[in-house]
Design a protein around this motif. Structure first.
Motif, PDB file in Angstrom:
ATOM      1  N   VAL A 148       4.877 -11.322  -2.392  1.00 47.26           N
ATOM      2  CA  VAL A 148       5.055 -10.305  -3.429  1.00 47.26           C
ATOM      3  C   VAL A 148       5.140 -10.962  -4.802  1.00 47.26           C
ATOM      4  O   VAL A 148       4.572 -10.476  -5.787  1.00 47.26           O
ATOM      5  CB  VAL A 148       6.314  -9.464  -3.130  1.00 47.26           C
ATOM      6  N   THR A 149       5.826 -12.097  -4.878  1.00 52.25           N
ATOM      7  CA  THR A 149       5.920 -12.820  -6.145  1.00 52.25           C
ATOM      8  C   THR A 149       4.558 -13.335  -6.585  1.00 52.25           C
ATOM      9  O   THR A 149       4.178 -13.206  -7.757  1.00 52.25           O
ATOM     10  CB  THR A 149       6.903 -14.003  -6.010  1.00 52.25           C
ATOM     11  N   ALA A 150       3.796 -13.914  -5.647  1.00 53.61           N
ATOM     12  CA  ALA A 150       2.470 -14.446  -5.975  1.00 53.61           C
ATOM     13  C   ALA A 150       1.528 -13.342  -6.449  1.00 53.61           C
ATOM     14  O   ALA A 150       0.671 -13.569  -7.309  1.00 53.61           O
ATOM     15  CB  ALA A 150       1.880 -15.154  -4.760  1.00 53.61           C
ATOM     16  N   ALA A 151       1.701 -12.129  -5.884  1.00 49.19           N
ATOM     17  CA  ALA A 151       0.837 -11.004  -6.266  1.00 49.19           C
ATOM     18  C   ALA A 151       1.343 -10.303  -7.516  1.00 49.19           C
ATOM     19  O   ALA A 151       0.698  -9.380  -8.011  1.00 49.19           O
ATOM     20  CB  ALA A 151       0.751 -10.009  -5.112  1.00 49.19           C
ATOM     21  N   ASP A 152       2.500 -10.768  -8.040  1.00 48.28           N
ATOM     22  CA  ASP A 152       3.102 -10.193  -9.249  1.00 48.28           C
ATOM     23  C   ASP A 152       3.343  -8.696  -9.086  1.00 48.28           C
ATOM     24  O   ASP A 152       3.017  -7.897  -9.966  1.00 48.28           O
ATOM     25  CB  ASP A 152       2.206 -10.453 -10.465  1.00 48.28           C
ATOM     26  N   LEU A 153       3.936  -8.338  -7.935  1.00 44.56           N
ATOM     27  CA  LEU A 153       4.234  -6.938  -7.641  1.00 44.56           C
ATOM     28  C   LEU A 153       5.736  -6.693  -7.744  1.00 44.56           C
ATOM     29  O   LEU A 153       6.537  -7.629  -7.652  1.00 44.56           O
ATOM     30  CB  LEU A 153       3.748  -6.579  -6.231  1.00 44.56           C
ATOM     31  N   PRO A 154       6.140  -5.455  -7.936  1.00 43.87           N
ATOM     32  CA  PRO A 154       7.578  -5.149  -8.027  1.00 43.87           C
ATOM     33  C   PRO A 154       8.307  -5.519  -6.737  1.00 43.87           C
ATOM     34  O   PRO A 154       7.775  -5.331  -5.638  1.00 43.87           O
ATOM     35  CB  PRO A 154       7.605  -3.632  -8.253  1.00 43.87           C
ATOM     36  N   HIS A 155       9.502  -6.021  -6.865  1.00 42.20           N
ATOM     37  CA  HIS A 155      10.308  -6.379  -5.700  1.00 42.20           C
ATOM     38  C   HIS A 155      11.182  -5.214  -5.236  1.00 42.20           C
ATOM     39  O   HIS A 155      11.974  -5.368  -4.311  1.00 42.20           O
ATOM     40  CB  HIS A 155      11.182  -7.593  -6.000  1.00 42.20           C
ATOM     41  N   SER A 156      11.016  -4.065  -5.889  1.00 36.87           N
ATOM     42  CA  SER A 156      11.788  -2.891  -5.505  1.00 36.87           C
ATOM     43  C   SER A 156      10.962  -2.003  -4.575  1.00 36.87           C
ATOM     44  O   SER A 156       9.733  -2.081  -4.551  1.00 36.87           O
ATOM     45  CB  SER A 156      12.189  -2.089  -6.747  1.00 36.87           C
ATOM     46  N   ALA A 157      11.654  -1.171  -3.805  1.00 42.02           N
ATOM     47  CA  ALA A 157      11.013  -0.191  -2.914  1.00 42.02           C
ATOM     48  C   ALA A 157      10.042  -0.843  -1.927  1.00 42.02           C
ATOM     49  O   ALA A 157       8.983  -0.307  -1.630  1.00 42.02           O
ATOM     50  CB  ALA A 157      10.294   0.877  -3.729  1.00 42.02           C
ATOM     51  N   ILE A 158      10.412  -2.022  -1.431  1.00 41.01           N
ATOM     52  CA  ILE A 158       9.598  -2.688  -0.417  1.00 41.01           C
ATOM     53  C   ILE A 158      10.069  -2.220   0.957  1.00 41.01           C
ATOM     54  O   ILE A 158      11.252  -2.290   1.278  1.00 41.01           O
ATOM     55  CB  ILE A 158       9.717  -4.216  -0.525  1.00 41.01           C
ATOM     56  N   TRP A 159       9.128  -1.723   1.748  1.00 37.46           N
ATOM     57  CA  TRP A 159       9.447  -1.144   3.047  1.00 37.46           C
ATOM     58  C   TRP A 159       9.285  -2.221   4.122  1.00 37.46           C
ATOM     59  O   TRP A 159       8.172  -2.633   4.431  1.00 37.46           O
ATOM     60  CB  TRP A 159       8.524   0.030   3.313  1.00 37.46           C
ATOM     61  N   CYS A 160      10.394  -2.658   4.683  1.00 40.35           N
ATOM     62  CA  CYS A 160      10.379  -3.699   5.718  1.00 40.35           C
ATOM     63  C   CYS A 160      10.797  -3.121   7.062  1.00 40.35           C
ATOM     64  O   CYS A 160      11.713  -2.301   7.139  1.00 40.35           O
ATOM     65  CB  CYS A 160      11.315  -4.846   5.367  1.00 40.35           C
ATOM     66  N   LEU A 161      10.144  -3.567   8.100  1.00 41.80           N
ATOM     67  CA  LEU A 161      10.496  -3.172   9.450  1.00 41.80           C
ATOM     68  C   LEU A 161      10.884  -4.441  10.202  1.00 41.80           C
ATOM     69  O   LEU A 161      10.059  -5.318  10.418  1.00 41.80           O
ATOM     70  CB  LEU A 161       9.298  -2.473  10.117  1.00 41.80           C
TER      71      LEU A 161
END
Length: 205
Positions: A134-147
């Motif tokens: 997520v950091t490498a893709a420069d995307l928000p670290h919020s609202a990440i859906w993990c299973l």
């Protein structure tokens, strides 16, 4: 015997789930031998039928490898279908644990298209792998859906203690609002006590 196999089966199951109150469906398409297959054409066909039958449901396909598909094939399916939702087992797509430019490009493309990704994590260390991606893709670290998967298809009882380890790993990387997939009745019964209400819980099949 109750697993939906054909696209009409999947649609019928989705309608029944929707009528019972479900707001989303995760589904696999299968080949002529009823085996799991990553086939963009079949997924597009299923999505068209599902959008007509249950327009208010969130629709999620899978990139699951099942030991049959490689990371390139997983990425290509996602790009070819561009579904509303998709599940990606992070360690299956990135077995060397080093996010590549192709992985970064995929995540950026899905994010920009509005595709909701469910990140399947089989081990607490997969949390770090996902955070790095997520950091490498420069995307928000919020609202990440993990299973977080602690279950086994072998029938062996899951260890609920693993849940706390997953939750701690996610918290250390700034994650929260997780949803858990738990196999096994005993494990399911103990989830609420361990995570103190910070996660949803369901049985996965």
């Amino acid at each position: 015997p109750a697993v939906p196999v054909t696209i009409p089966d999947i649609v019928e199951s989705a309608v029944a789930c929707h009528d019972a109150g479900a707001g989303a469906i995760h589904f696999h398409v299968r080949d002529a031998d009823q085996q799991h297959i990553l086939d963009a054409g079949l997924y597009r066909e299923a999505l068209v039928a599902l959008r007509q039958a249950v327009p208010n449901m969130h629709l999620q396909i899978t990139t699951e490898a099942v030991g049959r598909y490689n990371p390139e094939q997983m990425r290509q399916l996602a790009l070819d279908v561009m579904p509303p939702g998709i599940s990606i087992a992070t360690s299956e797509m990135i077995p060397d644990r080093q996010p590549s430019s192709d992985d970064v490009a995929l995540y950026r493309t899905l994010h920009e298209a509005g595709t909701r990704i469910q990140h399947i994590l089989y081990h607490p260390k997969d949390v770090d792998l996902l955070a790095d991606l997520v950091t490498a893709a420069d995307l928000p670290h919020s609202a990440i859906w993990c299973l977080f998967v602690i279950g086994h298809y072998t029938g062996r009882i899951s260890d609920p203690g693993m849940i706390a380890t997953f939750v701690a790993a996610a918290a250390a990387r700034g994650g929260g609002g997780t949803r858990l997939l738990v196999h096994g009745r005993q494990a399911t019964e103990k989830v609420a006590d361990i995570v103190e209400g910070h996660a949803g819980c369901g049985a996965g099949h």
